[in-house]
Design a protein around this motif. Sequence first.
Motif, PDB file in Angstrom:
ATOM      1  N   CYS A  92      -7.178   1.795  -5.432  1.00 61.66           N
ATOM      2  CA  CYS A  92      -6.172   2.698  -6.020  1.00 61.66           C
ATOM      3  C   CYS A  92      -5.574   2.087  -7.273  1.00 61.66           C
ATOM      4  N   THR A 129      -6.166   3.638 -10.994  1.00 59.44           N
ATOM      5  CA  THR A 129      -4.963   4.084 -11.714  1.00 59.44           C
ATOM      6  C   THR A 129      -4.905   3.437 -13.082  1.00 59.44           C
ATOM      7  N   ASP A 156       0.834  -1.203   0.000  1.00 59.43           N
ATOM      8  CA  ASP A 156       0.000   0.000   0.000  1.00 59.43           C
ATOM      9  C   ASP A 156       0.871   1.257   0.000  1.00 59.43           C
ATOM     10  N   THR A 196      -6.023  -0.325  -1.239  1.00 55.58           N
ATOM     11  CA  THR A 196      -4.955  -0.448  -2.229  1.00 55.58           C
ATOM     12  C   THR A 196      -5.531  -0.979  -3.533  1.00 55.58           C
ATOM     13  N   CYS A 242       1.493  -1.294 -10.550  1.00 52.68           N
ATOM     14  CA  CYS A 242       0.044  -1.530 -10.527  1.00 52.68           C
ATOM     15  C   CYS A 242      -0.334  -2.689 -11.448  1.00 52.68           C
ATOM     16  N   LYS A 273       1.163   4.073  -3.079  1.00 53.51           N
ATOM     17  CA  LYS A 273       0.652   5.417  -2.822  1.00 53.51           C
ATOM     18  C   LYS A 273       1.747   6.452  -2.507  1.00 53.51           C
ATOM     19  N   TRP A 302      -5.112  10.000  -4.349  1.00 52.18           N
ATOM     20  CA  TRP A 302      -3.997   9.061  -4.424  1.00 52.18           C
ATOM     21  C   TRP A 302      -2.879   9.631  -5.292  1.00 52.18           C
ATOM     22  N   CYS A 329       5.486   3.259 -11.225  1.00 50.18           N
ATOM     23  CA  CYS A 329       4.263   3.014 -10.454  1.00 50.18           C
ATOM     24  C   CYS A 329       3.218   2.284 -11.300  1.00 50.18           C
TER      25      CYS A 329
END
Length: 816
Positions: free
Chosen positions: A633, A637, A594, A630, A614, A598, A665, A610
Amino acid sequence: MSGFQQLYYTSCEHGLSGSSGFQFNAVSEGVSAETRHRVEGLAGYEPPRALVESDAPELLARCPVNLCHTPGRQGGVTTLCVRYVGRDSARRFGNYFAHALYTGGDFTRDSGGLLAIELWDSPLWTSRVAATTEIPELRAPLPRGPLSPRSVRAFLRAHPHADQLPALLAAVFAALAEDGSVVVVDESTDRIAHWFAAVSYLLPPATARALSFATYAFRPARSRLHLIGSVPGANLSFGPDDEESYTVFDFAAGRFPEVVPTHPVVRLLTRIGVGSIRSVWSWTADYTDGAEHDLGDWHAPVAAAAAAGGIELDGPDVRAVIDWLPGAGHLGPRGAAVAADLHAKHRDLDDGQLAALSSAAEAGGDTALHRELERKLHRSRIRAYVTGTGNEQAPVSLTDPAERKEGTALWRGLVDEAVTIRQRVRLLLWAQGAGLAAPPELLAALSLDAARALLGVSDAGTALEQEVAYLVRALPAFRTALATAVQEVLNARGGQEQLFAQFPAQLLKEADLAGQPRLLEYYWRAQAERQPTRTVELLFRILEVREEHTPDAELLRGLWRQPSPAWRHEEAIEIAERLPADRTPGDAVGEWFDRAVKQDIADRRALDSCLLLCETLSTARRYAWLKPATQDCVVTTLELHAALTGTAEATALAREFRRPQVDAWAPTRALKNFLLVPTMLRLPADPALLARDIEEFGFTVTGAYLSSVQKAVVSLPASRVSDVLFTHLTGLITAYGARPRLPHTHWEAIGAVHLHLAQHWPATHLERMSRALERYHSDLAGVYAEYAEQRLGRLQKWNRKRSRRRPPDGPEQEGR
């Protein structure tokens, strides 16, 4: 053996000139014109003013006597005694009598072993004119005067300024070397002669024979002899140019040079004294090689001779002899005797001096002394090295078995004396460097003792750290002892996880800890702090020795120790890929994922990392590891990123980013900040939607969007405005007419775009904009049509002006 030719020079009625006046009264057979000329130049005499009219014998006896001696530069020696005799035959004052001796050979040999100054007040001198013009030569031995080492020593003991003798001797040495002069002033020429005798005795015999002097000169500044005597009442003035050439010792007035550099050999000679110096000079001949010229050349041979004669040497004398010994190969066995004498009488010699004595003893054949000195040197070197006294030398490997055995014994004797950490370390360094045959159990015990002490040191210092680092590399026993000491600390006290990050445990290598899982884990934790790029690798090595599949919170905090610990995106990706697929990690792993997802994103590169993280976490098995927040997010994303690549119209893309979570976020904020506006400008815009929805973009996005459009249109000519950019311009002009609710700054930006088009676009492009606006805002379409007509009107007027300036029968002429 040669004799001495005699010459009488005075003012008389009968002589070699055949008339009265100053002339040679008589000379020995064979006297050359050159000799007569030399004597005549030296015989001049001027009495003190108060004694010019001396007539009575008691007054004449008070007049200064000049004993003058000049060794010839080209050979031959002239010595003369000049006395004041008052009146000449014509009863005129100012007459003097010079009795001169000349030899073309060696003065000392021809005189029977005398120094020239020892002819002072000799009975051979006369002041009576001869009845004939020819006088005989003199043969050795010449009758000496009253001066002797004993009488000079008594004179010095009684003289109030005898302490000036070292400075006087040093000045005479300098005068001989630099062709200068030393002036000695005293109450009488007899006292001056004693000073000259003291100097002559103390000088090296060959140097004393080269000394020129005159016991009396009324005007010393006119003489260039080495030693010049004078008395109170004489003319002692010297010109400015003479100050560097003359050094004056006025014993009568107590005035002496402020500073005379005094070489140690001068201090040695005056300490020996005139009473003993002749014996020392005779002994010195056994120590010289004939190349002695300067003061420094004489120091060591004289000191060696003096020591052999029982005279005590001081520090500079001892150093001179020891420095001289390595190059004194001519001494042979006598060099070993010098070394033995110095060693016996001086017990405070340093290692360098002992080494020189040892070499001299070996060269001179004194094996016993050589071995004794080498043992002493070895002991001293070990002690100096261990205690760090500043003069230590690095250990030298001992290859000879006997030397190694003796060296080991000396080393063992110092083990119990080592009280500090560094002394123990240096003992180990010496054993290793010298290759000693130290018992393994003693070496291991000393190593463990040193290692235990070192682990308690907070600030070891650079020197000790370097030495311990060398020990760890070079001495296996010490590496083993250090690992043992670390294990002891960890067993005895908790909270020592960072021990391997401290000196000297950090010097241990992974191989030193084989088979000790607990030590390996702490070692790897320390390695992670020093080499952050290896942290993920080390995490899984620790899990392997623990036989665990997932890390707990304590291990993660121990490896990532920054104030706000978090995995870098790349680390999180690697960890996600290496965690076993068939095991569910603990809650700590989900918490750290997490934080990784973030964490703040500073640039496009971090954003790309990032996004990759993801995508890695979006697979089914890994997605289940994540906390619900998480998961939201990650999903959002990736959806927004997909919208950036899959949406066809700019306003629709902006609508995708109106989700409430976008600003909550870091990944979604980064997509919005870094990619949204550039992507919108690459997509065509629906002018009607843009004019309606622009007020929904949000302040930041709207500001960035308007700024980008404004920069693009200002920087490009109208002909290069793309169709996509034209749709955005059309939408902004439509919004200009629709008047959406926007902040003042945004209205200013839209107005600036409108103004730029109106002022700078050509008529054809303004007409194009007018046609495009017909669908969305007819009034603005008319405005742009009017802009185009005005631009055409100005163009027609300009063309008419150009045609009026063109000549009727020829091309247009510029400037008309």
